[in-house]
Design an enzyme around this catalytic site. Structure first.
Site, mmCIF file in Angstrom:
data_model
loop_
_atom_site.group_PDB
_atom_site.id
_atom_site.type_symbol
_atom_site.label_atom_id
_atom_site.label_comp_id
_atom_site.label_asym_id
_atom_site.label_seq_id
_atom_site.Cartn_x
_atom_site.Cartn_y
_atom_site.Cartn_z
ATOM 1 C CE LYS A 14 -2.219 -1.153 3.808
ATOM 2 N NZ LYS A 14 -1.724 -2.480 4.209
ATOM 3 N NE ARG A 89 -4.356 -1.720 10.426
ATOM 4 C CZ ARG A 89 -3.301 -1.245 9.763
ATOM 5 N NH1 ARG A 89 -3.350 -0.086 9.171
ATOM 6 N NH2 ARG A 89 -2.211 -1.955 9.672
ATOM 7 N NE ARG A 128 7.230 -3.069 5.995
ATOM 8 C CZ ARG A 128 5.901 -2.946 5.918
ATOM 9 N NH1 ARG A 128 5.354 -2.265 4.941
ATOM 10 N NH2 ARG A 128 5.116 -3.503 6.813
ATOM 11 N NE ARG A 134 6.337 -0.796 10.466
ATOM 12 C CZ ARG A 134 5.245 -0.883 9.715
ATOM 13 N NH1 ARG A 134 5.185 -0.272 8.560
ATOM 14 N NH2 ARG A 134 4.212 -1.578 10.128
ATOM 15 N NE ARG A 146 2.282 -5.488 11.325
ATOM 16 C CZ ARG A 146 3.426 -5.445 10.647
ATOM 17 N NH1 ARG A 146 4.476 -6.100 11.077
ATOM 18 N NH2 ARG A 146 3.502 -4.738 9.544
HETATM 19 P P1 ADP Z 1 1.113 -2.439 8.200
HETATM 20 O O1 ADP Z 1 0.063 -2.161 7.158
HETATM 21 O O2 ADP Z 1 2.423 -2.814 7.603
HETATM 22 O O3 ADP Z 1 0.680 -3.379 9.277
HETATM 23 P P2 ADP Z 1 0.831 0.300 9.221
HETATM 24 O O4 ADP Z 1 1.985 1.194 9.077
HETATM 25 O O5 ADP Z 1 -0.378 0.580 8.412
HETATM 26 O O6 ADP Z 1 1.425 -1.145 8.989
HETATM 27 O O7 ADP Z 1 0.372 0.245 10.760
HETATM 28 C C1 ADP Z 1 1.265 -0.040 11.817
HETATM 29 C C2 ADP Z 1 0.499 -0.170 13.140
HETATM 30 O O8 ADP Z 1 -0.148 1.084 13.454
HETATM 31 C C3 ADP Z 1 -0.647 -1.185 13.158
HETATM 32 O O9 ADP Z 1 -0.210 -2.504 13.413
HETATM 33 C C4 ADP Z 1 -1.544 -0.612 14.269
HETATM 34 O O10 ADP Z 1 -1.033 -0.905 15.549
HETATM 35 C C5 ADP Z 1 -1.423 0.884 14.052
HETATM 36 N N1 ADP Z 1 -2.472 1.387 13.133
HETATM 37 C C6 ADP Z 1 -2.260 1.938 11.904
HETATM 38 N N2 ADP Z 1 -3.433 2.282 11.335
HETATM 39 C C7 ADP Z 1 -4.407 1.924 12.204
HETATM 40 C C8 ADP Z 1 -5.826 1.990 12.186
HETATM 41 N N3 ADP Z 1 -6.488 2.511 11.135
HETATM 42 N N4 ADP Z 1 -6.514 1.517 13.250
HETATM 43 C C9 ADP Z 1 -5.870 0.998 14.313
HETATM 44 N N5 ADP Z 1 -4.542 0.904 14.394
HETATM 45 C C10 ADP Z 1 -3.802 1.347 13.369
#
Ligand code: ADP
Length: 190
Positions: A14, A89, A128, A134, A146
């Site tokens: 994404k 999400r 990554r 991270r 996740r």
């Molecule tokens: P990825 O898609 O690689 O899991 P992101 O960078 O989108 O990583 O998100 C990292 C973390 O940030 C998630 O695992 C969660 O803890 C938090 N997070 C991000 N976006 C949301 C969301 N919309 N709702 C709840 N938690 C979120």
């Protein structure tokens, strides 16, 4: 003016595709993961709050995420539209997003989902993790959490947009450029 939700599991690509879409369409990127990481880096109260959830691979509570997105939308003047990445999400977040946009007389044009099998995701996330710094990219248990959270809590969001006729799935495996072309042909059909 497009408002697009780019959807898919962790590691689906994404962020990579968002960068290219921003360049092509002049959209504003709204990645909740990036916003949380920025808060974390700056040591804000919000960052402190989000930290434990992020490090465990769990979702930050809806009200926290929704408030942060609302601030970002309200602070962005003259946007030509948004690419929502990593948000919504949960179905509650999707409903809140519709509500927020309606205050600005805006709506989501569509959700584009990147389809990537689980084994490929695991390889990509670990790869990554070598450079991303991270914590959530470097540990099998966190990666498992996740993916499970995605399947249990996030996948229903696709049904939410599908029921509005706004859902489109794209193959997320292959050349970055080809995936990008597939996405742009969906956007150009809006
Ligand atoms: P990825 O898609 O690689 O899991 P992101 O960078 O989108 O990583 O998100 C990292 C973390 O940030 C998630 O695992 C969660 O803890 C938090 N997070 C991000 N976006 C949301 C969301 N919309 N709702 C709840 N938690 C979120």
């Amino acid at each position: 003016m497009y408002n697009i939700v780019l959807f898919g599991p962790p590691g689906a690509g994404k962020g990579t595709q968002s960068e290219k879409l921003i360049e092509k369409y002049g959209l504003t990127h709204l990645s909740t993961g990036d916003l949380f990481r920025k808060h974390l880096g700056e040591g804000t109260e919000l960052g402190q709050l989000a930290k434990k959830y992020m490090n465990e691979g769990r979702l930050v509570p809806d009200e926290v995420v929704i408030g942060m997105v609302e601030d970002k939308i309200n602070d962005t003047k003259d946007a030509r539209g948004f690419i929502f990445d990593g948000f919504p999400r949960t179905t509650a977040q999707a409903k809140a997003l519709d509500e927020m946009l309606s205050h600005h007389n805006l709506e989501i044009n569509g959700m584009i989902a990147l389809d990537v099998p689980e084994d490929v995701l695991r390889v990509r996330i670990k790869e990554r993790g070598k450079t991303s710094n991270r914590a959530d990219d470097q540990d099998d248990e966190k990666i498992n959490t996740r993916i499970k959270v995605y399947l249990d809590e996030t996948l229903p969001v696709a049904d939410y947009y599908a029921s509005q006729g706004k859902f489109k799935k794209i193959n997320g495996v292959g050349e970055i450029e080809q995936i990008f072309l597939d996405i742009t042909s969906v956007i150009d059909s809006y």
